[in-house]
Motif scaffolding. Sequence first.
Motif, PDB file in Angstrom:
ATOM      1  N   GLY A  47       0.795  -1.214   0.000  1.00 49.78           N
ATOM      2  CA  GLY A  47       0.000   0.000   0.000  1.00 49.78           C
ATOM      3  C   GLY A  47       0.826   1.262   0.000  1.00 49.78           C
ATOM      4  O   GLY A  47       2.051   1.242  -0.089  1.00 49.78           O
ATOM      5  N   ASN A  48       0.117   2.376   0.117  1.00 52.73           N
ATOM      6  CA  ASN A  48       0.728   3.696   0.129  1.00 52.73           C
ATOM      7  C   ASN A  48       0.065   4.490   1.250  1.00 52.73           C
ATOM      8  O   ASN A  48      -1.109   4.842   1.153  1.00 52.73           O
ATOM      9  CB  ASN A  48       0.514   4.378  -1.227  1.00 52.73           C
ATOM     10  N   THR A  49       0.816   4.765   2.288  1.00 52.12           N
ATOM     11  CA  THR A  49       0.262   5.447   3.464  1.00 52.12           C
ATOM     12  C   THR A  49      -0.090   6.909   3.196  1.00 52.12           C
ATOM     13  O   THR A  49      -0.755   7.531   4.013  1.00 52.12           O
ATOM     14  CB  THR A  49       1.242   5.378   4.652  1.00 52.12           C
ATOM     15  N   GLY A  55      -3.220   2.532   2.664  1.00 52.27           N
ATOM     16  CA  GLY A  55      -2.226   2.069   3.635  1.00 52.27           C
ATOM     17  C   GLY A  55      -2.719   0.956   4.549  1.00 52.27           C
ATOM     18  O   GLY A  55      -2.008   0.554   5.478  1.00 52.27           O
ATOM     19  N   ALA A  56      -3.912   0.410   4.307  1.00 50.13           N
ATOM     20  CA  ALA A  56      -4.468  -0.632   5.185  1.00 50.13           C
ATOM     21  C   ALA A  56      -3.575  -1.865   5.275  1.00 50.13           C
ATOM     22  O   ALA A  56      -3.370  -2.421   6.359  1.00 50.13           O
ATOM     23  CB  ALA A  56      -5.878  -1.023   4.732  1.00 50.13           C
ATOM     24  N   GLY A  57      -3.025  -2.314   4.167  1.00 53.26           N
ATOM     25  CA  GLY A  57      -2.147  -3.490   4.174  1.00 53.26           C
ATOM     26  C   GLY A  57      -0.881  -3.251   4.975  1.00 53.26           C
ATOM     27  O   GLY A  57      -0.400  -4.129   5.695  1.00 53.26           O
ATOM     28  N   ILE A  58      -0.352  -2.039   4.876  1.00 55.85           N
ATOM     29  CA  ILE A  58       0.846  -1.672   5.631  1.00 55.85           C
ATOM     30  C   ILE A  58       0.521  -1.631   7.124  1.00 55.85           C
ATOM     31  O   ILE A  58       1.297  -2.109   7.949  1.00 55.85           O
ATOM     32  CB  ILE A  58       1.400  -0.323   5.140  1.00 55.85           C
ATOM     33  N   TYR A  59      -0.623  -1.094   7.467  1.00 59.45           N
ATOM     34  CA  TYR A  59      -1.055  -1.056   8.869  1.00 59.45           C
ATOM     35  C   TYR A  59      -1.148  -2.475   9.429  1.00 59.45           C
ATOM     36  O   TYR A  59      -0.623  -2.761  10.510  1.00 59.45           O
ATOM     37  CB  TYR A  59      -2.404  -0.342   8.982  1.00 59.45           C
ATOM     38  N   VAL A  60      -1.808  -3.378   8.705  1.00 61.36           N
ATOM     39  CA  VAL A  60      -1.974  -4.765   9.155  1.00 61.36           C
ATOM     40  C   VAL A  60      -0.613  -5.427   9.358  1.00 61.36           C
ATOM     41  O   VAL A  60      -0.355  -6.052  10.392  1.00 61.36           O
ATOM     42  CB  VAL A  60      -2.847  -5.564   8.155  1.00 61.36           C
ATOM     43  N   VAL A  74       8.001  -9.889   8.132  1.00 58.45           N
ATOM     44  CA  VAL A  74       7.142  -8.876   7.518  1.00 58.45           C
ATOM     45  C   VAL A  74       7.960  -8.048   6.528  1.00 58.45           C
ATOM     46  O   VAL A  74       9.094  -7.663   6.823  1.00 58.45           O
ATOM     47  CB  VAL A  74       6.541  -7.941   8.595  1.00 58.45           C
ATOM     48  N   ILE A  75       7.369  -7.811   5.368  1.00 56.72           N
ATOM     49  CA  ILE A  75       7.937  -6.896   4.379  1.00 56.72           C
ATOM     50  C   ILE A  75       6.831  -5.929   3.996  1.00 56.72           C
ATOM     51  O   ILE A  75       5.695  -6.335   3.752  1.00 56.72           O
ATOM     52  CB  ILE A  75       8.451  -7.637   3.124  1.00 56.72           C
ATOM     53  N   ILE A  76       7.179  -4.650   3.929  1.00 55.84           N
ATOM     54  CA  ILE A  76       6.220  -3.613   3.546  1.00 55.84           C
ATOM     55  C   ILE A  76       6.657  -3.021   2.213  1.00 55.84           C
ATOM     56  O   ILE A  76       7.826  -2.646   2.050  1.00 55.84           O
ATOM     57  CB  ILE A  76       6.134  -2.530   4.645  1.00 55.84           C
ATOM     58  N   LEU A  77       5.714  -2.969   1.267  1.00 54.83           N
ATOM     59  CA  LEU A  77       5.994  -2.479  -0.086  1.00 54.83           C
ATOM     60  C   LEU A  77       4.843  -1.625  -0.590  1.00 54.83           C
ATOM     61  O   LEU A  77       3.701  -1.800  -0.149  1.00 54.83           O
ATOM     62  CB  LEU A  77       6.141  -3.661  -1.060  1.00 54.83           C
ATOM     63  N   GLN A  78       5.137  -0.774  -1.559  1.00 50.85           N
ATOM     64  CA  GLN A  78       4.050  -0.028  -2.181  1.00 50.85           C
ATOM     65  C   GLN A  78       3.312  -0.877  -3.207  1.00 50.85           C
ATOM     66  O   GLN A  78       2.124  -0.670  -3.435  1.00 50.85           O
ATOM     67  CB  GLN A  78       4.580   1.245  -2.833  1.00 50.85           C
ATOM     68  N   GLN A  79       4.008  -1.819  -3.822  1.00 48.61           N
ATOM     69  CA  GLN A  79       3.366  -2.710  -4.793  1.00 48.61           C
ATOM     70  C   GLN A  79       4.172  -3.999  -4.900  1.00 48.61           C
ATOM     71  O   GLN A  79       5.344  -4.029  -4.539  1.00 48.61           O
ATOM     72  CB  GLN A  79       3.259  -2.042  -6.161  1.00 48.61           C
ATOM     73  N   LEU A  80       3.534  -5.058  -5.372  1.00 50.35           N
ATOM     74  CA  LEU A  80       4.237  -6.319  -5.581  1.00 50.35           C
ATOM     75  C   LEU A  80       5.254  -6.138  -6.703  1.00 50.35           C
ATOM     76  O   LEU A  80       4.984  -5.422  -7.675  1.00 50.35           O
ATOM     77  CB  LEU A  80       3.251  -7.426  -5.943  1.00 50.35           C
ATOM     78  N   GLN A  81       6.389  -6.802  -6.570  1.00 51.90           N
ATOM     79  CA  GLN A  81       7.455  -6.694  -7.553  1.00 51.90           C
ATOM     80  C   GLN A  81       7.929  -8.083  -7.928  1.00 51.90           C
ATOM     81  O   GLN A  81       7.994  -8.972  -7.076  1.00 51.90           O
ATOM     82  CB  GLN A  81       8.616  -5.883  -6.976  1.00 51.90           C
ATOM     83  N   THR A  82       8.300  -8.266  -9.191  1.00 57.24           N
ATOM     84  CA  THR A  82       8.740  -9.589  -9.660  1.00 57.24           C
ATOM     85  C   THR A  82       9.986 -10.064  -8.915  1.00 57.24           C
ATOM     86  O   THR A  82      10.192 -11.263  -8.777  1.00 57.24           O
ATOM     87  CB  THR A  82       9.005  -9.584 -11.176  1.00 57.24           C
ATOM     88  N   ILE A  95       1.350 -14.323   3.234  1.00 59.13           N
ATOM     89  CA  ILE A  95       0.055 -13.673   3.435  1.00 59.13           C
ATOM     90  C   ILE A  95       0.199 -12.243   2.923  1.00 59.13           C
ATOM     91  O   ILE A  95       1.039 -11.488   3.415  1.00 59.13           O
ATOM     92  CB  ILE A  95      -0.373 -13.677   4.916  1.00 59.13           C
ATOM     93  N   ILE A  96      -0.595 -11.905   1.908  1.00 61.86           N
ATOM     94  CA  ILE A  96      -0.547 -10.576   1.313  1.00 61.86           C
ATOM     95  C   ILE A  96      -1.722  -9.775   1.841  1.00 61.86           C
ATOM     96  O   ILE A  96      -2.880 -10.132   1.620  1.00 61.86           O
ATOM     97  CB  ILE A  96      -0.592 -10.656  -0.224  1.00 61.86           C
ATOM     98  N   ALA A  97      -1.414  -8.691   2.559  1.00 62.77           N
ATOM     99  CA  ALA A  97      -2.447  -7.792   3.095  1.00 62.77           C
ATOM    100  C   ALA A  97      -2.452  -6.537   2.234  1.00 62.77           C
ATOM    101  O   ALA A  97      -1.410  -5.908   2.033  1.00 62.77           O
ATOM    102  CB  ALA A  97      -2.154  -7.449   4.546  1.00 62.77           C
ATOM    103  N   ASP A  98      -3.636  -6.185   1.720  1.00 68.59           N
ATOM    104  CA  ASP A  98      -3.725  -5.047   0.804  1.00 68.59           C
ATOM    105  C   ASP A  98      -5.114  -4.431   0.882  1.00 68.59           C
ATOM    106  O   ASP A  98      -6.102  -5.120   1.177  1.00 68.59           O
ATOM    107  CB  ASP A  98      -3.443  -5.520  -0.625  1.00 68.59           C
ATOM    108  N   ALA A  99      -5.187  -3.144   0.595  1.00 66.76           N
ATOM    109  CA  ALA A  99      -6.475  -2.452   0.522  1.00 66.76           C
ATOM    110  C   ALA A  99      -7.179  -2.856  -0.773  1.00 66.76           C
ATOM    111  O   ALA A  99      -6.549  -3.297  -1.735  1.00 66.76           O
ATOM    112  CB  ALA A  99      -6.259  -0.940   0.548  1.00 66.76           C
TER     113      ALA A  99
END
Length: 182
Positions: A47-49, A55-60, A74-82, A95-99
Amino acid sequence: MTTAVPKRLQAGSDEYHLPSSREQRNLQHRYMGKEIDTKKILILGIGNTLRGDDGAGIYVAGEIERMTIPGVSVIILQQLQTELAEQMTAYDTIIIADASVKEQPLEFYALKESGNQAAASSHHTDAALLAGLADSLYKKRPQILICSIKGENFEMQEGLSSLTLERADKAVLLIKEWIQQH
């Protein structure tokens, strides 16, 4: 991770045995009063805070990280990357948490296997593509679970709306419960 604790070879003996790496991997931890295997779990908070509820996925992910659960990273990212495909193979479960903009307030489900798909850019990378890359390049396909939290406001602002925060807190409890049961 667990520190290897030497054990006596025989009762009354002063000789000790350090567990082999295989024995260490099979050691169990205690979490919330329950024995759990040290299966490796990766929480990806996406997500993007600066975009409100995005930013919900980042919060979780941050809340799960504060719990310091054995075997959970835990890894926090703005988007999935190859580039994540190789790193994912080090884990049993991702487990991918995302808005989300879906109608369901909160969803938690296993990713269905699908064929590999090509992506023109990293903006089109999704969990199925990463799973396919991990499988085809590294011959390992970890279990992937999606935790989708419906957002209400994706405008330029910091912080989650009260409704999305409530859903995100429920997502944290749902993921924690899943980890305890598995």
